[in-house]
Design an enzyme around this catalytic site. Structure first.
Site, PDB file in Angstrom:
ATOM      1  N   ARG A 108     -44.484 -18.774  18.676  1.00 35.03           N
ATOM      2  CA  ARG A 108     -45.258 -17.867  17.814  1.00 35.03           C
ATOM      3  C   ARG A 108     -45.024 -16.454  18.342  1.00 35.03           C
ATOM      4  O   ARG A 108     -45.378 -16.160  19.494  1.00 35.03           O
ATOM      5  CB  ARG A 108     -46.746 -18.223  17.873  1.00 35.03           C
ATOM      6  CG  ARG A 108     -47.630 -17.128  17.316  1.00 35.03           C
ATOM      7  CD  ARG A 108     -49.048 -17.564  17.064  1.00 35.03           C
ATOM      8  NE  ARG A 108     -49.115 -18.478  15.944  1.00 35.03           N
ATOM      9  CZ  ARG A 108     -50.252 -18.809  15.323  1.00 35.03           C
ATOM     10  NH1 ARG A 108     -51.400 -18.305  15.722  1.00 35.03           N
ATOM     11  NH2 ARG A 108     -50.232 -19.634  14.295  1.00 35.03           N
ATOM     12  N   HIS A 135     -44.413 -18.463   8.172  1.00 39.20           N
ATOM     13  CA  HIS A 135     -45.282 -19.463   8.824  1.00 39.20           C
ATOM     14  C   HIS A 135     -45.008 -20.836   8.178  1.00 39.20           C
ATOM     15  O   HIS A 135     -45.860 -21.393   7.485  1.00 39.20           O
ATOM     16  CB  HIS A 135     -46.747 -19.050   8.645  1.00 39.20           C
ATOM     17  CG  HIS A 135     -47.696 -19.738   9.575  1.00 39.20           C
ATOM     18  ND1 HIS A 135     -47.300 -20.611  10.562  1.00 39.20           N
ATOM     19  CD2 HIS A 135     -49.062 -19.683   9.661  1.00 39.20           C
ATOM     20  CE1 HIS A 135     -48.367 -21.045  11.218  1.00 39.20           C
ATOM     21  NE2 HIS A 135     -49.448 -20.512  10.688  1.00 39.20           N
ATOM     22  N   GLN A 138     -47.357 -24.086   8.593  1.00 47.35           N
ATOM     23  CA  GLN A 138     -48.595 -23.968   7.826  1.00 47.35           C
ATOM     24  C   GLN A 138     -48.390 -24.508   6.412  1.00 47.35           C
ATOM     25  O   GLN A 138     -49.173 -25.319   5.914  1.00 47.35           O
ATOM     26  CB  GLN A 138     -49.007 -22.482   7.763  1.00 47.35           C
ATOM     27  CG  GLN A 138     -50.234 -22.231   6.919  1.00 47.35           C
ATOM     28  CD  GLN A 138     -51.481 -22.845   7.531  1.00 47.35           C
ATOM     29  OE1 GLN A 138     -51.767 -22.631   8.703  1.00 47.35           O
ATOM     30  NE2 GLN A 138     -52.211 -23.617   6.760  1.00 47.35           N
ATOM     31  N   ASP A 230     -55.539 -15.627   2.471  1.00 47.92           N
ATOM     32  CA  ASP A 230     -55.345 -15.476   3.922  1.00 47.92           C
ATOM     33  C   ASP A 230     -56.016 -14.148   4.303  1.00 47.92           C
ATOM     34  O   ASP A 230     -56.383 -13.354   3.424  1.00 47.92           O
ATOM     35  CB  ASP A 230     -53.833 -15.448   4.230  1.00 47.92           C
ATOM     36  CG  ASP A 230     -53.519 -15.336   5.723  1.00 47.92           C
ATOM     37  OD1 ASP A 230     -54.426 -15.577   6.548  1.00 47.92           O
ATOM     38  OD2 ASP A 230     -52.359 -14.996   6.058  1.00 47.92           O
ATOM     39  N   CYS A 270     -55.498 -20.685   5.169  1.00 51.83           N
ATOM     40  CA  CYS A 270     -54.833 -21.212   6.364  1.00 51.83           C
ATOM     41  C   CYS A 270     -55.729 -21.145   7.594  1.00 51.83           C
ATOM     42  O   CYS A 270     -55.479 -21.848   8.561  1.00 51.83           O
ATOM     43  CB  CYS A 270     -53.523 -20.468   6.595  1.00 51.83           C
ATOM     44  SG  CYS A 270     -53.749 -18.694   6.759  1.00 51.83           S
ATOM     45  N   ARG A 298     -52.231 -29.888   9.468  1.00 53.24           N
ATOM     46  CA  ARG A 298     -51.239 -29.281  10.359  1.00 53.24           C
ATOM     47  C   ARG A 298     -50.764 -30.329  11.365  1.00 53.24           C
ATOM     48  O   ARG A 298     -49.579 -30.418  11.682  1.00 53.24           O
ATOM     49  CB  ARG A 298     -51.852 -28.085  11.114  1.00 53.24           C
ATOM     50  CG  ARG A 298     -52.197 -26.889  10.246  1.00 53.24           C
ATOM     51  CD  ARG A 298     -50.975 -26.159   9.755  1.00 53.24           C
ATOM     52  NE  ARG A 298     -50.098 -25.731  10.833  1.00 53.24           N
ATOM     53  CZ  ARG A 298     -50.285 -24.626  11.551  1.00 53.24           C
ATOM     54  NH1 ARG A 298     -51.267 -23.806  11.285  1.00 53.24           N
ATOM     55  NH2 ARG A 298     -49.433 -24.291  12.518  1.00 53.24           N
TER      56      ARG A 298
END
Ligand code: CP
Ligand code: NVA
Length: 310
Positions: A108, A135, A138, A230, A270, A298
């Site tokens: 990340r 991402h 996700q 988001d 998310c 996830r």
């Protein structure tokens, strides 16, 4: 027939074929069923995942680590203070050295180029656990959630409201691989990157689905099957928070907006959520919200990714 994905990286959903996306989702469904029937799945016995984090995380860190343990392997957390990526030594040295110790690297990062550089110099698979641009993990979890709840992925309208950010970019790449329609409503100057939109539109054409980028949040929500949002201020953009709070206000997911969608609309986020900003308490805690199931998925989606790539 199963597609061999061993040794591949997962940097962007755009790098996957639609068959590979389908395979990840089908594998995840099987692994989730087995998880719930307490079957052991030691598919990665003795394997180790190195997890590099330049930014904070709850879901990504814990779901990858728990996933590796559940598959009989282990994970090593390397936080910003541990290896000081980009400060203590060259990224290419980190990639090459880590490759001698671990069987996969999840990272990340702030800049997407770091993930690309890690992938370039690593001899083990590199998985993007979020960069400023994308991402992918996700969205694979999100597609699993939509498939479970709706029983299908095609012929659905997903409305994304808010920032044209990393999540929006991967959503664009993801939904067109499965034949879903997407309408993204963002304020001016916060649209997703045009090269990503163009690429998604090309795939959409092949799949017979629709990609629209607009500015009107109400139009986006109209008869939507799924509404997704988001945070307005992603990690790394904190200095812009006050400006963004004003610019994005009309894009809040509140009950009035939800009422414009279909009666059985799903609300996705998310997480982490900034309650009272991009989404109200009433909506995120309401009957249409599936955000906790979404977070759980996830784990299952990433276990599939790990089992297929490592
Ligand atoms: N959605 C997500 O990636 O959450 P974290 O930032 O907590 O990992
Ligand atoms: N767009 C958000 C996603 C967090 C999971 C961020 O980058 O901060």
């Amino acid at each position: 027939m199963a597609i061999n994905m061993k040794g591949k990286n997962l940097i962007s959903i755009n790098d996957l074929s639609k068959e590979e996306v389908a395979q990840i989702l089908e594998t995840a469904e099987i692994m989730k069923l087995r998880h719930y029937s307490h079957e052991e799945q030691p598919l990665l016995k003795g394997k180790v995942l190195g997890m590099i984090f330049q930014k904070p995380s709850l879901r990504t860190r814990v779901s990858f680590e728990a996933g590796m343990i559940q598959l009989g392997g282990a994970a090593i957390y390397l936080g910003p203070e541990d290896i000081k990526l980009g400060q203590r030594e060259a990224t290419k040295d980190i990639a090459q050295v880590l490759s001698r110790y671990v069987d996969g690297i999840m990272a990340r990062t702030f800049s997407h180029e770091i993930i690309l550089e890690l992938a370039n110099y690593s001899s083990v698979p590199v998985i993007n656990g979020l960069s400023d641009l994308l991402h992918p993990c996700q969205i694979l979890g999100d597609l699993l959630t939509i498939k479970e709840k709706k029983g299908r992925l095609s012929n659905l309208k997903l409305a994304y409201l808010g920032d044209g950010n990393n999540v929006a970019h991967s959503l664009l790449f993801g939904v067109v691989k499965v034949g879903m329609d997407i309408v993204l409503a963002t304020p001016s100057n916060y649209e997703p990157k045009s090269e990503i939109v163009e690429q998604a539109k090309k795939d959409a054409k092949k799949m017979g689905s629709r990609v629209e980028i607009i500015h009107n949040p109400l139009e986006a929500a109209d008869k939507a099957d799924i509404i997704y949002t988001d945070v307005w201020t992603s990690m790394g953009f904190e200095k812009e928070r006050d400006i963004r709070k004003n610019v994005f206000r009309p894009y809040q997911i509140n009950q009035d907006l939800v009422n414009r969608a279909k009666d059985d609309v799903l609300i996705l986020h998310c997480l982490p959520a900034h309650r009272g900003e991009e989404i109200t308490d009433e909506v995120i805690d309401g009957p249409h919200s599936v955000v906790i199931d979404q977070a759980e998925n996830r784990l299952h989606a990433q276990k599939a990714i790990l089992a297929l790539l490592l």
